[in-house]
Design an enzyme around this catalytic site. Structure first.
Site, PDB file in Angstrom:
ATOM      1  N   ASP A 255      -0.920   0.751   1.964  1.00 31.10           N
ATOM      2  CA  ASP A 255       0.123   1.064   2.439  1.00 31.10           C
ATOM      3  C   ASP A 255       1.037   0.068   3.359  1.00 31.10           C
ATOM      4  O   ASP A 255       2.024  -0.140   3.444  1.00 31.10           O
ATOM      5  CB  ASP A 255       0.231   2.413   3.205  1.00 31.10           C
ATOM      6  CG  ASP A 255       0.207   3.507   2.244  1.00 31.10           C
ATOM      7  OD1 ASP A 255      -0.830   3.816   1.771  1.00 31.10           O
ATOM      8  OD2 ASP A 255       1.273   4.146   1.587  1.00 31.10           O
TER       9      ASP A 255
HETATM   10  O1  MRU Z   1       0.568   9.561   0.963  1.00 32.08           O
HETATM   11  P1  MRU Z   1       0.805   8.747  -0.226  1.00 32.08           P
HETATM   12  O2  MRU Z   1       0.161   9.576  -1.550  1.00 32.08           O
HETATM   13  O3  MRU Z   1       1.965   8.254  -0.401  1.00 32.08           O
HETATM   14  O4  MRU Z   1      -0.316   7.405  -0.183  1.00 32.08           O
HETATM   15  C1  MRU Z   1      -0.377   6.594  -1.164  1.00 32.08           C
HETATM   16  C2  MRU Z   1      -1.597   5.629  -0.774  1.00 32.08           C
HETATM   17  O5  MRU Z   1      -2.136   5.609   0.216  1.00 32.08           O
HETATM   18  C3  MRU Z   1      -1.908   4.824  -2.101  1.00 32.08           C
HETATM   19  O6  MRU Z   1      -3.203   4.427  -2.090  1.00 32.08           O
HETATM   20  C4  MRU Z   1      -1.237   3.353  -1.492  1.00 32.08           C
HETATM   21  O7  MRU Z   1       0.339   3.887  -1.124  1.00 32.08           O
HETATM   22  C5  MRU Z   1      -1.086   2.255  -2.570  1.00 32.08           C
HETATM   23  S1  MRU Z   1       0.060   2.714  -3.815  1.00 32.08           S
HETATM   24  C6  MRU Z   1       0.022   1.472  -5.080  1.00 32.08           C
END
Ligand code: MRU
Length: 385
Positions: A255
């Site tokens: 993220d």
């Molecule tokens: O809370 P989320 O579902 O938005 O978290 C997503 C993640 O942590 C993913 O692994 C990350 O965003 C990578 S997406 C290519």
């Protein structure tokens, strides 16, 4: 057929509502920045690249409507201020993934530059925004395919066990077509290994508490007929210790990657990195450069989103076999003791010391001889990777 969760055509945006997956594939329209903000906040769309793209295209949809209804101001500066304010609002939807604020900043600079042009009008400022926002969708897909290619190549060259023809991979959370404009980052690497016949087996974690792994990654793996197995998060250590599973690498998304390589990703990622170190398994982060934040020095500077206690205390899904009439209806069931206090951080920080390499669309970054990642190289003209 490739899974496509974000559909956009000339101002018409629809997204696959992830609150209903994997049970129902329902597309919902996003007509304005406000619709986009709610879709991101409520996790109808999630995943770092996907939320940035949906935010930009939600505003694009709103601008298209204003133009069609002849309600857009003819004054360039007024449209610039309108767009920048909407972008600021969209950024408040979720704090940890940098892709959203990175996209807002880049789009803001584009409209500011257009508004400064001589003879610029409200229409020309809106047109500059629309072009850049629409381009983001195509670029992200292209970047993911490159990430997949570079990641698969690196794994085959660095993690294939002697005498073996295939690798077994563990991944966490969802990083596929549902989290991006398509193909995916870490899941893109798995897709690329599979299509080049180097994938033995993929394992995905359930990813408690929101279950992106069992709901979304499992859905994508089944959709693509990739040989795969679901495990709960607490089974990861046993999986790595298993000779039969013979895991060659763990590949996750991100993220936000700080300048020193510390990586914020879905809660549970840090634990997997510790396990990988103990078991001598490669630990890789796959992320486009839009996820790398050189302005954040290290993981301790990253804001971690805390989410509602109900995500931990309750589970949601359709009743097995449907309701009394056989029809599917979503139900919420409480699984935790009433009154218990809950801590629900959505992400954790994996220190760069535990990461073997960062896979990007311009190549795979390994640590330099001083033991640290030099990530600025991938933003310079010709990266020396
Ligand atoms: O809370 P989320 O579902 O938005 O978290 C997503 C993640 O942590 C993913 O692994 C990350 O965003 C990578 S997406 C290519």
């Amino acid at each position: 057929m490739t899974l496509q969760a974000i559909k956009y055509d000339n101002g018409h945006l629809t997204i696959l509502d992830q609150l209903y997956l994997p049970h129902v594939a329902k597309f919902v329209p996003i007509r304005s920045a406000e619709d986009g903000w709610h879709a991101i906040k409520e996790m109808r769309v999630r995943g770092a690249p996907a939320i940035a793209i949906v935010a930009a295209l939600a505003l694009a949809a709103e601008l298209h409507t204003l133009i069609a209804q002849d309600k857009l101001s003819p004054v360039a500066e007024e449209v610039q201020v309108f767009i920048v304010e909407k972008l600021r609002y969209l950024v408040t939807s979720r704090p940890t993934a940098v892709n959203l604020s990175d996209a807002a900043q880049k789009l803001g600079l584009i409209v500011e530059a257009q508004a400064r042009e001589r003879d610029s009008t409200g229409r020309s400022v809106a047109a500059a925004f629309l072009k850049a926002a629409e381009q983001m969708l195509a670029s992200d897909l292209d970047d993911n395919k490159k990430i997949g290619h570079y990641g698969a190549k690196w794994i085959v060259e660095n993690a294939l066990r002697p005498g073996k023809q295939k690798v077994n991979i563990l991944t966490h959370c969802n990083t596929g077509s549902l989290a991006t404009s398509g193909y995916g980052t870490a899941l893109g690497v798995i897709r690329s290994l599979h299509s080049s016949d180097f994938l033995g087996h993929a394992y995905c974690t359930e990813t408690r508490p929101y279950n992106q792994g069992s709901r979304l990654t499992a859905f994508e793996l089944v959709h693509d007929n990739i040989p795969s197995t679901l495990i709960t998060d607490s089974m990861a250590a046993a999986l790595l210790a298993s000779r039969k599973a013979d895991i060659s690498a763990i590949v996750v998304g991100a993220d936000r990657v700080a300048a020193n390589g510390d990586t914020a990703n879905k809660i549970g990622t840090y634990g997997l990195a510790v396990l990988a170190k103990h078991h001598g398994v490669k630990f890789l982060v796959a992320a486009p450069r839009t996820t790398i934040d050189l302005n954040t020095r290290s993981g301790s500077d990253i804001i971690i989103e805390e989410r509602p206690a109900s995500e931990v205390t309750n589970i949601k899904g359709p009743r097995e076999g449907g309701n009394e009439t056989g029809a599917m209806s979503m139900e919420t069931i409480r699984i935790a003791a009433q009154g218990i206090d809950v801590w629900n951080p959505a992400f954790d920080i994996t220190p760069s010391a535990l990461i073997d390499a960062i896979i990007t669309e311009v190549g795979v970054v390994e640590k330099a001889s001083d033991g640290s990642f030099h990530l600025n190289a991938i933003f310079e003209g010709s990266p020396d990777l």
